[in-house]
Design a protein around this motif. Structure first.
Motif, PDB file in Angstrom:
ATOM      1  N   LYS A  24       0.813  -1.215   0.000  1.00  0.00           N
ATOM      2  CA  LYS A  24       0.000   0.000   0.000  1.00  0.00           C
ATOM      3  C   LYS A  24       0.843   1.260   0.000  1.00  0.00           C
ATOM      4  N   SER A  25       2.024   1.216   0.633  1.00  0.00           N
ATOM      5  CA  SER A  25       2.882   2.401   0.665  1.00  0.00           C
ATOM      6  C   SER A  25       3.690   2.548  -0.620  1.00  0.00           C
ATOM      7  N   GLY A  26       3.709   1.513  -1.458  1.00  0.00           N
ATOM      8  CA  GLY A  26       4.409   1.601  -2.735  1.00  0.00           C
ATOM      9  C   GLY A  26       5.821   1.050  -2.709  1.00  0.00           C
ATOM     10  N   LYS A  27       6.244   0.487  -1.585  1.00  0.00           N
ATOM     11  CA  LYS A  27       7.589  -0.083  -1.528  1.00  0.00           C
ATOM     12  C   LYS A  27       7.691  -1.317  -2.408  1.00  0.00           C
ATOM     13  N   HIS A  46      11.625  -9.779  -2.859  1.00  0.00           N
ATOM     14  CA  HIS A  46      12.940  -9.962  -2.257  1.00  0.00           C
ATOM     15  C   HIS A  46      13.854  -8.757  -2.477  1.00  0.00           C
ATOM     16  N   ARG A  47      13.425  -7.810  -3.303  1.00  0.00           N
ATOM     17  CA  ARG A  47      14.150  -6.555  -3.435  1.00  0.00           C
ATOM     18  C   ARG A  47      14.046  -5.767  -2.129  1.00  0.00           C
ATOM     19  N   VAL A  48      12.887  -5.860  -1.469  1.00  0.00           N
ATOM     20  CA  VAL A  48      12.656  -5.120  -0.229  1.00  0.00           C
ATOM     21  C   VAL A  48      12.901  -6.004   0.992  1.00  0.00           C
ATOM     22  N   PHE A  49      12.371  -7.212   0.963  1.00  0.00           N
ATOM     23  CA  PHE A  49      12.506  -8.137   2.092  1.00  0.00           C
ATOM     24  C   PHE A  49      13.329  -9.340   1.646  1.00  0.00           C
ATOM     25  N   GLU A  85      21.088 -16.578 -14.048  1.00  0.00           N
ATOM     26  CA  GLU A  85      20.624 -15.378 -14.745  1.00  0.00           C
ATOM     27  C   GLU A  85      19.446 -14.752 -14.014  1.00  0.00           C
ATOM     28  N   LYS A  86      18.557 -15.591 -13.481  1.00  0.00           N
ATOM     29  CA  LYS A  86      17.422 -15.074 -12.709  1.00  0.00           C
ATOM     30  C   LYS A  86      17.919 -14.382 -11.435  1.00  0.00           C
ATOM     31  N   GLU A  87      18.869 -15.012 -10.749  1.00  0.00           N
ATOM     32  CA  GLU A  87      19.419 -14.406  -9.538  1.00  0.00           C
ATOM     33  C   GLU A  87      20.099 -13.082  -9.859  1.00  0.00           C
ATOM     34  N   LEU A  88      20.802 -13.028 -10.995  1.00  0.00           N
ATOM     35  CA  LEU A  88      21.460 -11.801 -11.410  1.00  0.00           C
ATOM     36  C   LEU A  88      20.428 -10.706 -11.709  1.00  0.00           C
ATOM     37  N   ALA A  89      19.326 -11.087 -12.343  1.00  0.00           N
ATOM     38  CA  ALA A  89      18.274 -10.113 -12.641  1.00  0.00           C
ATOM     39  C   ALA A  89      17.685  -9.552 -11.342  1.00  0.00           C
ATOM     40  N   VAL A  90      17.483 -10.424 -10.353  1.00  0.00           N
ATOM     41  CA  VAL A  90      16.967  -9.975  -9.057  1.00  0.00           C
ATOM     42  C   VAL A  90      17.964  -9.028  -8.406  1.00  0.00           C
ATOM     43  N   ALA A  91      19.238  -9.350  -8.484  1.00  0.00           N
ATOM     44  CA  ALA A  91      20.273  -8.495  -7.893  1.00  0.00           C
ATOM     45  C   ALA A  91      20.314  -7.130  -8.591  1.00  0.00           C
ATOM     46  N   HIS A  92      20.161  -7.124  -9.917  1.00  0.00           N
ATOM     47  CA  HIS A  92      20.149  -5.857 -10.652  1.00  0.00           C
ATOM     48  C   HIS A  92      18.936  -5.015 -10.269  1.00  0.00           C
ATOM     49  N   GLU A  93      17.774  -5.656 -10.144  1.00  0.00           N
ATOM     50  CA  GLU A  93      16.568  -4.926  -9.741  1.00  0.00           C
ATOM     51  C   GLU A  93      16.735  -4.328  -8.357  1.00  0.00           C
ATOM     52  N   ARG A  94      17.313  -5.097  -7.466  1.00  0.00           N
ATOM     53  CA  ARG A  94      17.527  -4.612  -6.107  1.00  0.00           C
ATOM     54  C   ARG A  94      18.514  -3.444  -6.109  1.00  0.00           C
ATOM     55  N   ALA A  95      19.577  -3.555  -6.903  1.00  0.00           N
ATOM     56  CA  ALA A  95      20.558  -2.473  -6.992  1.00  0.00           C
ATOM     57  C   ALA A  95      19.918  -1.205  -7.554  1.00  0.00           C
ATOM     58  N   GLU A  99      19.571   2.315  -5.649  1.00  0.00           N
ATOM     59  CA  GLU A  99      20.103   3.524  -6.272  1.00  0.00           C
ATOM     60  C   GLU A  99      19.035   4.620  -6.302  1.00  0.00           C
ATOM     61  N   ALA A 100      17.813   4.246  -6.652  1.00  0.00           N
ATOM     62  CA  ALA A 100      16.718   5.219  -6.676  1.00  0.00           C
ATOM     63  C   ALA A 100      16.444   5.743  -5.270  1.00  0.00           C
ATOM     64  N   GLN A 101      16.487   4.856  -4.297  1.00  0.00           N
ATOM     65  CA  GLN A 101      16.267   5.265  -2.912  1.00  0.00           C
ATOM     66  C   GLN A 101      17.373   6.217  -2.457  1.00  0.00           C
ATOM     67  N   LYS A 102      18.606   5.951  -2.850  1.00  0.00           N
ATOM     68  CA  LYS A 102      19.732   6.822  -2.499  1.00  0.00           C
ATOM     69  C   LYS A 102      19.549   8.204  -3.122  1.00  0.00           C
ATOM     70  N   ASP A 103      19.120   8.246  -4.386  1.00  0.00           N
ATOM     71  CA  ASP A 103      18.892   9.524  -5.058  1.00  0.00           C
ATOM     72  C   ASP A 103      17.782  10.316  -4.378  1.00  0.00           C
ATOM     73  N   GLN A 104      16.728   9.617  -3.984  1.00  0.00           N
ATOM     74  CA  GLN A 104      15.614  10.282  -3.308  1.00  0.00           C
ATOM     75  C   GLN A 104      16.072  10.858  -1.964  1.00  0.00           C
TER      76      GLN A 104
END
Length: 143
Positions: A24-27, A46-49, A85-95, A99-104
């Motif tokens: 609901k908060s958009g995380k 898993h990007r957040v938790f 490759e799936k694990e790498l994609a998850v890691a890239h999404e999390r990164a 990065e967006a959170q750091k910019d904000q």
């Protein structure tokens, strides 16, 4: 395979309400299925938790089994590459999310610094105010 709300809670070791609040908060982005239940993408969750220890151990055991099979057929190597490759994609999404959170946060810090600077200027102006004191409105008291 997408998680339901209860599956997501089990996968992360969090409470269902915690996951729902994050949605609901958009995380976490999630869509609602036909029955009105949430459908949560595992990489988004898993990007957040991070996954629970039990789930990580199970994944680790699976990867150990794959590594121990030295003479496994070529298809198992392809499956392992797909998993990685799936694990790498998850890691890239999390990164990217971090990065967006750091910019904000950097934008918020800059905004707060600007506000602090303008507040300091106003306080300095108020302290340096040398306006003449008004005389009393009482006619018998003159100062």
């Amino acid at each position: 395979m997408k998680y339901s709300l209860s599956e997501a809670a089990k996968a992360t070791g969090k409470n269902k309400t915690t996951i729902q609040r994050a949605i609901k908060s958009g995380k976490i982005s999630a869509s609602k299925g036909n029955g009105g239940s949430y459908e949560i993408d595992p990489s988004e969750l898993h990007r957040v938790f991070p996954p629970t220890v039990a789930q990580r151990d199970a994944q680790h055991m699976q990867s150990n089994d794959t590594q121990q099979a030295k003479f496994a057929p070529e298809s198992s190597y392809i499956d392992r590459v797909v998993e990685l490759e799936k694990e790498l994609a998850v890691a890239h999404e999390r990164a990217n999310g971090l990065e967006a959170q750091k910019d904000q946060m950097a934008d918020t810090i800059n905004d707060l610094r600007k506000r602090l600077d303008s507040s300091e200027t106003r306080v300095t102006a108020l302290l340096a105010d040398n306006s003449p004191k008004r005389s009393s409105w009482w006619p018998w008291k003159r100062s």
